[in-house]
Design a protein around this motif. Structure first.
Motif, PDB file in Angstrom:
ATOM      1  N   VAL A 192      43.606 -72.707 -98.420  1.00 21.50           N
ATOM      2  CA  VAL A 192      43.525 -71.360 -98.993  1.00 21.50           C
ATOM      3  C   VAL A 192      42.354 -70.635 -98.342  1.00 21.50           C
ATOM      4  O   VAL A 192      41.199 -70.985 -98.585  1.00 21.50           O
ATOM      5  CB  VAL A 192      43.357 -71.404-100.523  1.00 21.50           C
ATOM      6  N   ALA A 193      42.655 -69.693 -97.487  1.00 25.34           N
ATOM      7  CA  ALA A 193      41.710 -68.825 -96.785  1.00 25.34           C
ATOM      8  C   ALA A 193      41.215 -69.469 -95.492  1.00 25.34           C
ATOM      9  O   ALA A 193      41.282 -70.686 -95.301  1.00 25.34           O
ATOM     10  CB  ALA A 193      40.542 -68.429 -97.672  1.00 25.34           C
ATOM     11  N   ALA A 194      40.735 -68.630 -94.616  1.00 17.13           N
ATOM     12  CA  ALA A 194      40.302 -69.079 -93.292  1.00 17.13           C
ATOM     13  C   ALA A 194      39.189 -70.118 -93.378  1.00 17.13           C
ATOM     14  O   ALA A 194      39.166 -71.068 -92.591  1.00 17.13           O
ATOM     15  CB  ALA A 194      39.853 -67.877 -92.456  1.00 17.13           C
ATOM     16  N   ALA A 195      38.278 -69.974 -94.328  1.00 12.32           N
ATOM     17  CA  ALA A 195      37.172 -70.926 -94.450  1.00 12.32           C
ATOM     18  C   ALA A 195      37.661 -72.335 -94.755  1.00 12.32           C
ATOM     19  O   ALA A 195      36.973 -73.311 -94.455  1.00 12.32           O
ATOM     20  CB  ALA A 195      36.197 -70.464 -95.534  1.00 12.32           C
ATOM     21  N   ALA A 196      38.852 -72.449 -95.330  1.00 13.23           N
ATOM     22  CA  ALA A 196      39.434 -73.748 -95.651  1.00 13.23           C
ATOM     23  C   ALA A 196      40.422 -74.205 -94.585  1.00 13.23           C
ATOM     24  O   ALA A 196      41.098 -75.216 -94.752  1.00 13.23           O
ATOM     25  CB  ALA A 196      40.121 -73.694 -97.004  1.00 13.23           C
TER      26      ALA A 196
END
Length: 129
Positions: free
Chosen positions: A85-89
């Protein structure tokens, strides 16, 4: 709502493994193990937290059905199930998709820690420190 640039909004028929009213399950284009699948909602949205209750229930049913079929067809010894979930992940396609990754005895020398191995230094939680 669909996105014209999203690879999961218009999946080629030859990649489809299974389909329900709300989901499509496809063969991963870059599999990490034989039989790696993606379970995707048909509605375009990025985060698992944006799924409706009906979509989440259908995604889970589709995951379970895909795992059952995979068990019959390939006989894996286990599974990793995950969603980024999301770019950071690590999410690179901003259309929600669940990974169903069949695991086979011996495919890794030491599979303990499973998905924790995204941070290798933290994967081994069982050894004394």
């Amino acid at each position: 709502m669909m996105s014209e640039t999203c690879p999961f909004c218009a999946v080629p028929p030859d990649r489809i493994f299974a389909e329900t009213d709300l989901t499509v399950t496809i063969n991963d284009g870059f599999p990490v193990s034989p039989g790696h699948l993606l379970v995707i909602p048909k509605r375009h949205f990025a985060s698992a937290f944006d799924a409706t209750d009906a979509e989440m229930a259908e995604l889970w049913r589709a995951l379970r059905q895909a795992a059952e079929r995979m068990q019959t067809e390939r006989g894996p010894d286990g599974f990793n199930i995950g969603v980024n979930v999301a770019a950071a992940a690590g999410q690179t396609v901003m259309h929600l998709h669940w990974h169903l990754i069949p695991r086979y005895q011996g495919d890794q020398p030491d599979p303990r820690g499973g998905i924790r191995r995204i941070f290798p230094a933290l994967a081994d939680y069982w050894s004394p420190r």
